[in-house]
Design an enzyme around this catalytic site. Sequence first.
Site, PDB file in Angstrom:
ATOM      1  N   ASP A 255       9.967  -0.926   5.096  1.00  0.00           N
ATOM      2  CA  ASP A 255       9.090  -0.623   3.974  1.00  0.00           C
ATOM      3  C   ASP A 255       7.650  -0.397   4.439  1.00  0.00           C
ATOM      4  O   ASP A 255       6.698  -0.933   3.864  1.00  0.00           O
ATOM      5  CB  ASP A 255       9.160  -1.764   2.935  1.00  0.00           C
ATOM      6  CG  ASP A 255       8.489  -1.390   1.612  1.00  0.00           C
ATOM      7  OD1 ASP A 255       8.348  -0.176   1.342  1.00  0.00           O
ATOM      8  OD2 ASP A 255       8.117  -2.303   0.864  1.00  0.00           O
TER       9      ASP A 255
ATOM     10  N   HIS B 222       7.408 -11.821  -0.302  1.00  0.00           N
ATOM     11  CA  HIS B 222       8.676 -11.811   0.419  1.00  0.00           C
ATOM     12  C   HIS B 222       8.439 -11.753   1.912  1.00  0.00           C
ATOM     13  O   HIS B 222       7.373 -11.340   2.369  1.00  0.00           O
ATOM     14  CB  HIS B 222       9.520 -10.593   0.008  1.00  0.00           C
ATOM     15  CG  HIS B 222       8.711  -9.343  -0.066  1.00  0.00           C
ATOM     16  ND1 HIS B 222       8.203  -8.858  -1.249  1.00  0.00           N
ATOM     17  CD2 HIS B 222       8.266  -8.483   0.888  1.00  0.00           C
ATOM     18  CE1 HIS B 222       7.502  -7.764  -1.019  1.00  0.00           C
ATOM     19  NE2 HIS B 222       7.507  -7.510   0.271  1.00  0.00           N
TER      20      HIS B 222
ATOM     21  N   GLN C 270      14.028  -7.496   2.033  1.00  0.00           N
ATOM     22  CA  GLN C 270      12.795  -8.236   1.719  1.00  0.00           C
ATOM     23  C   GLN C 270      13.161  -9.384   0.788  1.00  0.00           C
ATOM     24  O   GLN C 270      13.427  -9.165  -0.397  1.00  0.00           O
ATOM     25  CB  GLN C 270      11.776  -7.305   1.047  1.00  0.00           C
ATOM     26  CG  GLN C 270      11.174  -6.274   1.995  1.00  0.00           C
ATOM     27  CD  GLN C 270      10.468  -5.128   1.276  1.00  0.00           C
ATOM     28  OE1 GLN C 270      11.069  -4.468   0.419  1.00  0.00           O
ATOM     29  NE2 GLN C 270       9.221  -4.873   1.624  1.00  0.00           N
TER      30      GLN C 270
ATOM     31  N   ARG D   3      -5.544  -8.871   2.121  1.00  0.00           N
ATOM     32  CA  ARG D   3      -4.993  -8.139   0.978  1.00  0.00           C
ATOM     33  C   ARG D   3      -3.684  -8.839   0.637  1.00  0.00           C
ATOM     34  O   ARG D   3      -2.723  -8.798   1.414  1.00  0.00           O
ATOM     35  CB  ARG D   3      -4.733  -6.680   1.337  1.00  0.00           C
ATOM     36  CG  ARG D   3      -4.002  -5.891   0.234  1.00  0.00           C
ATOM     37  CD  ARG D   3      -3.606  -4.540   0.773  1.00  0.00           C
ATOM     38  NE  ARG D   3      -2.923  -3.677  -0.176  1.00  0.00           N
ATOM     39  CZ  ARG D   3      -1.598  -3.696  -0.397  1.00  0.00           C
ATOM     40  NH1 ARG D   3      -0.813  -4.568   0.208  1.00  0.00           N
ATOM     41  NH2 ARG D   3      -1.054  -2.831  -1.233  1.00  0.00           N
TER      42      ARG D   3
ATOM     43  N   ASP E 106      -0.465  -9.096  -0.861  1.00  0.00           N
ATOM     44  CA  ASP E 106       0.442  -8.035  -1.299  1.00  0.00           C
ATOM     45  C   ASP E 106       1.376  -8.501  -2.411  1.00  0.00           C
ATOM     46  O   ASP E 106       1.907  -9.615  -2.367  1.00  0.00           O
ATOM     47  CB  ASP E 106       1.278  -7.595  -0.086  1.00  0.00           C
ATOM     48  CG  ASP E 106       2.255  -6.485  -0.415  1.00  0.00           C
ATOM     49  OD1 ASP E 106       1.803  -5.353  -0.615  1.00  0.00           O
ATOM     50  OD2 ASP E 106       3.469  -6.762  -0.479  1.00  0.00           O
TER      51      ASP E 106
ATOM     52  N   GLU F  35      -3.460  -7.570  -4.675  1.00  0.00           N
ATOM     53  CA  GLU F  35      -2.798  -6.302  -4.981  1.00  0.00           C
ATOM     54  C   GLU F  35      -1.843  -6.560  -6.137  1.00  0.00           C
ATOM     55  O   GLU F  35      -0.723  -7.018  -5.956  1.00  0.00           O
ATOM     56  CB  GLU F  35      -2.021  -5.769  -3.771  1.00  0.00           C
ATOM     57  CG  GLU F  35      -1.553  -4.339  -3.977  1.00  0.00           C
ATOM     58  CD  GLU F  35      -0.041  -4.140  -4.009  1.00  0.00           C
ATOM     59  OE1 GLU F  35       0.397  -3.020  -4.275  1.00  0.00           O
ATOM     60  OE2 GLU F  35       0.723  -5.105  -3.788  1.00  0.00           O
TER      61      GLU F  35
ATOM     62  N   HIS G 210      -1.540   4.154  -0.181  1.00  0.00           N
ATOM     63  CA  HIS G 210      -0.301   4.500   0.520  1.00  0.00           C
ATOM     64  C   HIS G 210       0.909   4.430  -0.404  1.00  0.00           C
ATOM     65  O   HIS G 210       2.011   4.761   0.004  1.00  0.00           O
ATOM     66  CB  HIS G 210      -0.108   3.578   1.727  1.00  0.00           C
ATOM     67  CG  HIS G 210       0.211   2.171   1.340  1.00  0.00           C
ATOM     68  ND1 HIS G 210      -0.699   1.331   0.752  1.00  0.00           N
ATOM     69  CD2 HIS G 210       1.369   1.465   1.437  1.00  0.00           C
ATOM     70  CE1 HIS G 210      -0.117   0.178   0.508  1.00  0.00           C
ATOM     71  NE2 HIS G 210       1.131   0.222   0.910  1.00  0.00           N
ATOM     72  N   ASP G 211       0.716   3.969  -1.642  1.00  0.00           N
ATOM     73  CA  ASP G 211       1.849   3.865  -2.559  1.00  0.00           C
ATOM     74  C   ASP G 211       1.880   5.027  -3.544  1.00  0.00           C
ATOM     75  O   ASP G 211       0.969   5.848  -3.590  1.00  0.00           O
ATOM     76  CB  ASP G 211       1.785   2.524  -3.304  1.00  0.00           C
ATOM     77  CG  ASP G 211       2.218   1.371  -2.405  1.00  0.00           C
ATOM     78  OD1 ASP G 211       3.101   1.590  -1.546  1.00  0.00           O
ATOM     79  OD2 ASP G 211       1.665   0.270  -2.544  1.00  0.00           O
TER      80      ASP G 211
END
Length: 651
Positions: free
Chosen positions: A149, A192, A260, A290, A292, A334, A403-404
């Site tokens: 991922d 995760h 994950q 960050r 996540d 995030e 990036h998403d």
Amino acid sequence: MQNVLHLDPEARDLFLEARAAAERPLSPLAERDRQIFVLRLERWFQNLVDGLRPVYGRRPDFRTFVVGLCREMAEAYAQRPEALKELDLERDLTPDWFQRESMLGYVFYVDRFAGTLRGVRDRLDYLTELGATYLHLMSTLEAREGPNDGGYAIRDYRQIEPALGDRDDLQETCTVLREKGVSVCIDLVLNHCADQHDWARRALAGEQRYQDYFYMYEDRGAPDAYERTLPEIFPDMAPGSFTYQPEIDRWVWTTFHEYQWDLNWSNPQVFLEIVRSMLDLANLGVEVFRLDAVAFLWKRVGTNCQNQPEVHDLLQGLRACSKIATPAVAHKAEAIVSPDDLIHYFGTGRRYGKVSNIAYHNSLMVQFWSALASRDTRLMTHTLREFPRTPTSIAWGTYVRGHDDIGWAITDQDASAVGLDAHAHRAFLSDFYSGRFPGSHARGRVFGFNPRTQDRRISGTTASLAGLEKALETGDERLVALSIERILLGHALILGFGGIPLLYMGDELGMRNDYGYEHEPHELGDNRWMHRPRMDWRAAELRDREGTVEERLFHGVRRMVRARSRTPHLHASYATDVLDIGHPHVFAYARPHPLGTMVALLNFSEQVQTVNADVLTSYGIEQPYDQIQQTFVGVEGGVLTLTPYQRYWLI
Ligand code: GLC
């Protein structure tokens, strides 16, 4: 010497015990450092306990847990390099360091930007030329082998991805950057870890201690109950939220991909493990974490298992740990969630200002793309006006692209308030950005189509979504110019809104979609890779050749970065007041400041627009001066004119 009177009686009692335990690892420390640590422990102890108590307070081992945690923090502080202890002191005195108008983030995958961590140092000139003061180094920690991922399946929170370097390289990179005034941010994936993490392997081998780090179920009872209300994150790539593990005959919670594994944050050992890693990385010189996918940390049956109150408690607890042991560090949440949920990541009510320092302004990003497609700013104006006030001690992370994928987080209420049908508008945006809508300039692709909800998210780089890819193909200079203006408009918004602008690698050069993912086995099927290109250093060289797309964009962005650092109104502690000026194509907001108000006007259409200058005079701006162009702006007949996609920061 400590004044513990501000602690509630229970916390005071616990504090005395924790302090006694913490003082032992501190013995090798100089007396002055020991005193500083204890002062910080006392200062933030109530915050810590208030975060942890709602989550773990009813456990019989709560006291032992808190005392153990404080001992770990003391240990980490005792290990902290002198230069970082100095930075801690500096930031105790300048807690607004990340809010300053000079802050500029730059976000990239280390391998795609510079090959290795060492390579990042070699590219420092480029970054400082742009004005970056904060680098988000993506995929730094060791991820699982095989699909991971994009690095968000961590195998070891203490190790660096081997291809990028090792711990010494990270430390050296942080040191070199810090000396140039540049802060390093890395991801800490909290929700995760990888199925290849030692915890997961030992859980699979049957060790109960580690099975308790995850959510594991013997049958489908609980998974079915949860799935009744759980949305799917990757409906096509990784449907469902649970994965069967035949080795142990259990269903494991896997919100994202099946490799994950969601961590079980109701287990205080998980909290402890993550704090340990976090402090260790902070001691290498990381200055921003960050955090996540934080929205998902707490599960509750009958809900979507996002944004539960315990998430904010846990984040408050983590925040307090950094404040105590590594106070130079800031936390960025995030949470890509809707406006009503987002605000809680800064802390509301009893958690006001205590949860995270920085959070992504997902809504601003979505509204930018929405207004750009519709050439209509009314939904944007309405939605952003409805946003609750944020604490003065925080900063939004503002961004055009990351990036998403882009998910159209637009609520029914906001849409209907401006006469739109939310479902239809979201469908329009997906059609527009996937290029299906007639006349669309965009070259994106649908990501994560959900046949049940008809939801379609979007992938694509800023340049390709803003029309540059298509325009360059047609060779029509007018279209190229318009798409450049759109990209600059987006950057004017994120640079001038207040918060930390997070520039996404390559956007400053207009990098287009990379379709190479179609030939990479690990990437095929996840079209987010098309907006994660390798840095095009040849394009970067063109930034100084006059008239090139690269030059127009790079210098256009840099001009605004410089204008920003000359504009104290953009310090993040001041609020943004979105203005309803009754104009369907111009987005307007004010940044009141003791020096006077800054008013921003952004034209979201490819037509010339005029704005009544009353909006300026009402803030005392008689002779508007544009901070971007560094010129006075003429007002004729009581109106101000904006060329297509023009942006003004007026003082
Ligand atoms: C975050 C990351 C994203 C990843 C997800 C799961 O949203 O930004 O890339 O897929 O978390 O870790």
